[in-house]
Every structure is written in C-alpha cells, then in structure tokens.
Scaffold this motif. Structure first.
Motif, PDB file in Angstrom:
ATOM      1  N   PRO A 131      43.126  42.879  19.852  1.00  0.00           N
ATOM      2  CA  PRO A 131      41.777  43.175  20.320  1.00  0.00           C
ATOM      3  C   PRO A 131      41.698  43.329  21.835  1.00  0.00           C
ATOM      4  O   PRO A 131      40.696  43.788  22.369  1.00  0.00           O
ATOM      5  N   MET A 132      42.765  42.938  22.522  1.00  0.00           N
ATOM      6  CA  MET A 132      42.810  43.050  23.977  1.00  0.00           C
ATOM      7  C   MET A 132      43.200  44.472  24.408  1.00  0.00           C
ATOM      8  O   MET A 132      42.770  44.942  25.451  1.00  0.00           O
ATOM      9  N   GLY A 152      35.971  41.665  14.138  1.00  0.00           N
ATOM     10  CA  GLY A 152      36.048  41.357  15.559  1.00  0.00           C
ATOM     11  C   GLY A 152      34.726  41.516  16.272  1.00  0.00           C
ATOM     12  O   GLY A 152      33.768  42.084  15.736  1.00  0.00           O
ATOM     13  N   THR A 153      34.706  41.015  17.491  1.00  0.00           N
ATOM     14  CA  THR A 153      33.491  41.070  18.312  1.00  0.00           C
ATOM     15  C   THR A 153      33.619  42.102  19.429  1.00  0.00           C
ATOM     16  O   THR A 153      32.729  42.214  20.268  1.00  0.00           O
ATOM     17  N   TYR A 154      34.717  42.857  19.437  1.00  0.00           N
ATOM     18  CA  TYR A 154      35.084  43.655  20.600  1.00  0.00           C
ATOM     19  C   TYR A 154      34.798  45.150  20.456  1.00  0.00           C
ATOM     20  O   TYR A 154      35.062  45.917  21.397  1.00  0.00           O
ATOM     21  N   GLU A 155      34.264  45.590  19.326  1.00  0.00           N
ATOM     22  CA  GLU A 155      34.033  47.024  19.149  1.00  0.00           C
ATOM     23  C   GLU A 155      32.553  47.389  19.050  1.00  0.00           C
ATOM     24  O   GLU A 155      32.118  48.389  19.608  1.00  0.00           O
ATOM     25  N   TYR A 157      29.023  46.410  20.114  1.00  0.00           N
ATOM     26  CA  TYR A 157      28.297  45.551  21.050  1.00  0.00           C
ATOM     27  C   TYR A 157      27.456  46.425  21.984  1.00  0.00           C
ATOM     28  O   TYR A 157      27.572  47.655  22.003  1.00  0.00           O
ATOM     29  N   ARG A 164      27.802  40.999  27.582  1.00  0.00           N
ATOM     30  CA  ARG A 164      28.063  41.730  26.335  1.00  0.00           C
ATOM     31  C   ARG A 164      27.535  40.945  25.143  1.00  0.00           C
ATOM     32  O   ARG A 164      27.740  39.731  25.036  1.00  0.00           O
ATOM     33  N   HIS A 166      27.617  41.108  20.953  1.00  0.00           N
ATOM     34  CA  HIS A 166      28.265  41.759  19.812  1.00  0.00           C
ATOM     35  C   HIS A 166      27.415  41.621  18.545  1.00  0.00           C
ATOM     36  O   HIS A 166      26.346  41.014  18.554  1.00  0.00           O
ATOM     37  N   LEU A 182      37.802  36.578  19.597  1.00  0.00           N
ATOM     38  CA  LEU A 182      37.681  38.027  19.650  1.00  0.00           C
ATOM     39  C   LEU A 182      37.833  38.665  18.281  1.00  0.00           C
ATOM     40  O   LEU A 182      37.176  39.652  17.968  1.00  0.00           O
ATOM     41  N   THR A 226      39.429  34.400  22.969  1.00  0.00           N
ATOM     42  CA  THR A 226      39.012  35.300  24.045  1.00  0.00           C
ATOM     43  C   THR A 226      40.017  35.358  25.187  1.00  0.00           C
ATOM     44  O   THR A 226      40.041  36.321  25.952  1.00  0.00           O
TER      45      THR A 226
END
Length: 239
Positions: A131-132, A152-155, A157, A164, A166, A182, A226
């Motif tokens: 996810p990084m 995940g929380t990374y796409e 948001y 940010r 999410h 993440l 994270t």
C-alpha cells in the motif's frame, strides 16, 4: 427479499455480533453522508449525530420463513459493500465448478478467487501489493483453490483541511477508522469470509483483528501498519 439477499443479511448479522458491532451493515446513512464516491463531504456535528442515530444492526428484523427484511426507522439504509463482492465471487466459482471448470483465476478487483491450480499442476502465483508503493509486492504467494482479499484505506479517500479521510467508516465514532492500518489482506477458503474479515480488521485494528481471524477456520491475515511494518497471523505464508 431474494434467498441470496437473506443469506447475505444473516451473514452480516453474524459478523456484527462477532465484531462487537464494528462491522455494521446499517452504516448506509454514514456512507451517504461522507459521500466519498463523489468527492467527499466533511460532515457537520449535527449531520453526524443524525446519521449515527440511524445505525443499529440489532434493529434489522429478518423473517427467514417469509423471506422478509425490515428496517423500523425512516432513513435507515443497509450497505453490503463489505460482503457483496466476496459473496458474488463465491457464487461465480460455484457456477464454474458446476460447469466443469477445473482451473481459473477470478479477479474482482482486490478480490482474487482461485479454482484449483494451473493446468500444468503448478500453483498460481498471487502477489500482495504494497500500500506504500503500487509497484512493490509485499509477498508473492503460491496458492491453490484459495481466496485472497485486500481491503485498504489508501485508495478511496478525500482531503479536507490538509487531512485525508478514507472510506472505511467506524459506526461508533462516525469517522473513518483510525487504527494505524493501511491495509489488511485475508487468505481464506471463502471469498465472502475474506471480504468481511479484511474490512472488519481495518475497523478493529491489528491486535483485535488477529483475535477475530483466529476464530475463523482456514483464515489467515496480513496487516500493514501506517509506518509500513507488517504483522501476520501465525499461519500466513511467507511465500
């Protein structure tokens, strides 16, 4: 409701109880309020209070014999986003098996379900994305006849005042889950279980998520914090 919808709702009730209310399918009003799919809306305190007042999976009335579902309060809404894709994947696999398919990869986007192995007898190689960095893989797994689901929380948001927010919403606070995670990847036999567990673990955090995964036979999980560190359940494969 259809038999399929009833099956999903009964499963959603079970997950609500297993997670102490964190995985709540009546979260629809909160999802509508934050509206992340359309660019996001940062709610006022009064908006948040109203939406939270419409949650409560214990209020969902199901009658299996009659095939009915009832939400008692105006404004309540179900959202089966934590379950539906996995359920559909399992149904597609069952259909293909019934038609004699012995080898296949089903890719529903962050939701991989395998039928058997490669035609030459080798396992499928399935990567777990970092996810990084979208170009990096955390693990490459040799798998047969398994489900691998990542939430995940990374796409999905949006940003508000430099912060940010999410799409995985905590039904207790009304805000996006803040559990220092993440992404969560779940390896299991059932894509439905993988879908539900991966979202539930994002809401619960790594420590409680690991406890939950340990209660489900043939399920293992990989957590990405994270800061990029990785935590796994005891049986999650290294490769």
């Amino acid at each position: 409701v259809s038999p399929e919808t009833m099956e999903l709702l009964l499963f959603a009730k079970e997950m609500y109880e297993r997670t102490g209310g964190y995985l709540d399918a009546t979260v629809g009003p909160l999802i509508d309020l934050w509206d992340i799919r359309n660019g996001g809306h940062y709610p006022t305190e009064s908006e948040l209070t109203r939406a939270l007042g419409l949650l409560g999976m214990e209020d969902l009335v199901l009658d299996e014999a009659q095939g009915t579902a009832y939400l008692p309060r105006p404004g309540m809404r179900l959202d089966l986003g934590a379950f539906a894709k996995g359920y559909i994947a399992d149904k597609i696999k069952a259909l293909l098996l019934d038609r004699g398919v012995k080898s296949a990869v089903l890719d529903l986007g962050r939701n991989i379900l395998l039928i058997g192995e490669k035609p030459d007898g080798a396992p499928f190689s399935i990567g777990v994305q970092s996810p990084m960095n979208a170009g990096d893989l955390l693990r490459v797994l040799a798998l047969r006849d398994k489900s691998l689901v990542t939430s995940g929380t990374y796409e999905r948001y949006f940003e508000h005042d430099g912060r940010r927010y999410h799409h995985v919403l905590d039904p207790f606070t009304g805000f996006p889950a803040d559990r220092d995670l993440l992404a969560v990847t779940v390896l299991s036999d059932s894509s439905l279980w993988g879908d539900a567990l991966s979202t539930a673990c994002l809401l619960l955090g790594a420590e409680e998520g690991l406890k939950l995964v340990d209660t489900v036979p043939q399920a293992e999980a990989l957590f990405v914090r994270t800061d990029g560190t990785v935590v796994t359940s005891a049986g999650f494969p290294n490769s």
